[in-house]
Write a protein that holds these residues in place. Sequence first.
Motif, PDB file in Angstrom:
ATOM      1  N   ALA A  41       0.827  -1.209   0.000  1.00 12.31           N
ATOM      2  CA  ALA A  41       0.000   0.000   0.000  1.00 12.31           C
ATOM      3  C   ALA A  41       0.862   1.261   0.000  1.00 12.31           C
ATOM      4  CB  ALA A  41      -0.931  -0.001   1.218  1.00 12.31           C
ATOM      5  N   PHE A  42       1.846   1.317   0.896  1.00 12.71           N
ATOM      6  CA  PHE A  42       2.692   2.516   0.970  1.00 12.71           C
ATOM      7  C   PHE A  42       3.647   2.597  -0.222  1.00 12.71           C
ATOM      8  CE2 PHE A  42       1.347   2.357   5.432  1.00 12.71           C
ATOM      9  CZ  PHE A  42       1.009   3.695   5.628  1.00 12.71           C
ATOM     10  N   GLY A  43       4.051   1.445  -0.744  1.00 16.23           N
ATOM     11  CA  GLY A  43       4.878   1.451  -1.942  1.00 16.23           C
ATOM     12  C   GLY A  43       4.123   1.976  -3.143  1.00 16.23           C
ATOM     13  N   LEU A  44       2.871   1.546  -3.278  1.00 16.44           N
ATOM     14  CA  LEU A  44       2.035   2.042  -4.374  1.00 16.44           C
ATOM     15  C   LEU A  44       1.782   3.539  -4.218  1.00 16.44           C
ATOM     16  CD1 LEU A  44       0.278   1.572  -6.863  1.00 16.44           C
ATOM     17  CD2 LEU A  44      -1.590   0.880  -5.336  1.00 16.44           C
ATOM     18  N   LEU A  45       1.530   3.959  -2.985  1.00 16.03           N
ATOM     19  CA  LEU A  45       1.316   5.391  -2.735  1.00 16.03           C
ATOM     20  C   LEU A  45       2.562   6.191  -3.105  1.00 16.03           C
ATOM     21  CD1 LEU A  45      -0.387   7.702  -1.567  1.00 16.03           C
ATOM     22  CD2 LEU A  45       0.538   7.136   0.689  1.00 16.03           C
ATOM     23  N   ALA A  46       3.737   5.685  -2.740  1.00 21.79           N
ATOM     24  CA  ALA A  46       4.984   6.382  -3.068  1.00 21.79           C
ATOM     25  C   ALA A  46       5.170   6.483  -4.579  1.00 21.79           C
ATOM     26  CB  ALA A  46       6.168   5.651  -2.439  1.00 21.79           C
ATOM     27  N   ALA A  47       4.835   5.402  -5.299  1.00 15.09           N
ATOM     28  CA  ALA A  47       4.985   5.411  -6.757  1.00 15.09           C
ATOM     29  C   ALA A  47       4.015   6.391  -7.401  1.00 15.09           C
ATOM     30  CB  ALA A  47       4.764   4.002  -7.304  1.00 15.09           C
ATOM     31  N   VAL A  48       2.782   6.425  -6.900  1.00 10.90           N
ATOM     32  CA  VAL A  48       1.783   7.355  -7.440  1.00 10.90           C
ATOM     33  C   VAL A  48       2.202   8.793  -7.182  1.00 10.90           C
ATOM     34  CG1 VAL A  48      -0.596   8.182  -7.197  1.00 10.90           C
ATOM     35  CG2 VAL A  48      -0.134   5.730  -7.305  1.00 10.90           C
ATOM     36  N   LEU A  49       2.660   9.071  -5.958  1.00 11.80           N
ATOM     37  CA  LEU A  49       3.078  10.433  -5.620  1.00 11.80           C
ATOM     38  C   LEU A  49       4.277  10.870  -6.461  1.00 11.80           C
ATOM     39  CD1 LEU A  49       2.732  10.446  -1.723  1.00 11.80           C
ATOM     40  CD2 LEU A  49       1.220  11.523  -3.401  1.00 11.80           C
ATOM     41  N   SER A  50       5.205   9.941  -6.697  1.00  9.91           N
ATOM     42  CA  SER A  50       6.380  10.299  -7.495  1.00  9.91           C
ATOM     43  C   SER A  50       5.984  10.650  -8.924  1.00  9.91           C
ATOM     44  CB  SER A  50       7.377   9.138  -7.515  1.00  9.91           C
ATOM     45  OG  SER A  50       6.874   8.044  -8.249  1.00  9.91           O
ATOM     46  N   GLN A  51       4.855  10.106  -9.365  1.00 14.07           N
ATOM     47  CA  GLN A  51       4.392  10.376 -10.717  1.00 14.07           C
ATOM     48  C   GLN A  51       3.513  11.620 -10.787  1.00 14.07           C
ATOM     49  OE1 GLN A  51       2.747   7.367 -13.900  1.00 14.07           O
ATOM     50  NE2 GLN A  51       1.091   7.935 -12.554  1.00 14.07           N
ATOM     51  N   GLU A  52       2.731  11.842  -9.734  1.00 19.59           N
ATOM     52  CA  GLU A  52       1.729  12.895  -9.773  1.00 19.59           C
ATOM     53  C   GLU A  52       2.200  14.216  -9.170  1.00 19.59           C
ATOM     54  OE1 GLU A  52      -1.206  12.570 -11.325  1.00 19.59           O
ATOM     55  OE2 GLU A  52      -0.549  10.561 -11.906  1.00 19.59           O
ATOM     56  N   ALA A  60      11.757  15.551  -4.122  1.00 16.66           N
ATOM     57  CA  ALA A  60      13.097  15.277  -3.602  1.00 16.66           C
ATOM     58  C   ALA A  60      13.013  14.542  -2.264  1.00 16.66           C
ATOM     59  CB  ALA A  60      13.870  16.576  -3.446  1.00 16.66           C
ATOM     60  N   LEU A  61      12.073  14.943  -1.412  1.00 17.55           N
ATOM     61  CA  LEU A  61      11.886  14.270  -0.123  1.00 17.55           C
ATOM     62  C   LEU A  61      11.452  12.823  -0.316  1.00 17.55           C
ATOM     63  CD1 LEU A  61      10.119  17.079   1.962  1.00 17.55           C
ATOM     64  CD2 LEU A  61      12.462  16.228   2.234  1.00 17.55           C
ATOM     65  N   LEU A  62      10.619  12.596  -1.309  1.00 21.70           N
ATOM     66  CA  LEU A  62      10.160  11.241  -1.598  1.00 21.70           C
ATOM     67  C   LEU A  62      11.324  10.370  -2.085  1.00 21.70           C
ATOM     68  CD1 LEU A  62       7.720   9.343  -1.722  1.00 21.70           C
ATOM     69  CD2 LEU A  62       7.314  10.139  -4.064  1.00 21.70           C
ATOM     70  N   VAL A  63      12.158  10.936  -2.923  1.00 21.98           N
ATOM     71  CA  VAL A  63      13.337  10.212  -3.404  1.00 21.98           C
ATOM     72  C   VAL A  63      14.266   9.872  -2.243  1.00 21.98           C
ATOM     73  CG1 VAL A  63      15.446  10.411  -4.786  1.00 21.98           C
ATOM     74  CG2 VAL A  63      13.254  11.145  -5.747  1.00 21.98           C
ATOM     75  N   VAL A  64      14.448  10.826  -1.335  1.00 24.38           N
ATOM     76  CA  VAL A  64      15.287  10.586  -0.158  1.00 24.38           C
ATOM     77  C   VAL A  64      14.707   9.453   0.681  1.00 24.38           C
ATOM     78  CG1 VAL A  64      16.063  11.570   2.042  1.00 24.38           C
ATOM     79  CG2 VAL A  64      16.235  12.910  -0.064  1.00 24.38           C
TER      80      VAL A  64
END
Length: 226
Positions: A41-52, A60-64
């Motif tokens: 769930a959190f991995g999918l959320l991270a991937a969606v946020l990185s795209q959107e 940058a914070l998400l990448v970190v």
Amino acid sequence: MQELLQNFFNLDIYRSVTPYLLEGLLTTVWLSALVIPLGLAFGLLAAVLSQEMHNRVLRALLVVYIDVFRALPPLVLLIFIYFGLPFLNIGIPKLAAVALCFTLNTSSYFGEVFRAGFESVPKGQMEAARSTGLSRLQALIHVQIPQATRAVMPDLISNMLEVVKLTTLASAVSLPELLYLARNAQALLYNPSPLVLAAILYLIILLPIVRYLSKLEKRKLARMSH
């Protein structure tokens, strides 16, 4: 040969410790059943946020976040969470510490897998979905996420297997999972047979999943070759 059997494949010890190890196996299973959905769930959320997300600072914070928890050894993270947070007056139960540690670690890996899946979906798919009247969120849920998930299913299952093996680190905080109880039995009996039995139990659970994963990978390679 007799000494090998006596020390590693002692059937009498197997019979005596099996009920004890099955309790640890149950802990391993439900801990995996807790961590895997959270990580997904959190991995999918991270991937969606990185795209959107379009804010550079937030991206940058998400990448970190992803890079740090992929690079940080999970055992070190677990020890810091369980033994370090109390120094900040933040008490945390064993199960919560293990779940938090494993979720942070696994979600970073799942996030990268989902991100690769999103990149594999042609942009025209989303444009076509939007042209039918779907909102961005609806197109994401009904078009992009299903296709991305199918594309990276072997990688997702491979990471799930790693999560099950990761649960052995819970022994660092004395959570009674399978390996922890096997090591206790070994210490009491002065015989490594309980560890061998634990390995056999892991094989019984994971080997069918590994075989299924191999089939998925072969299908993926067959599709790519056509």
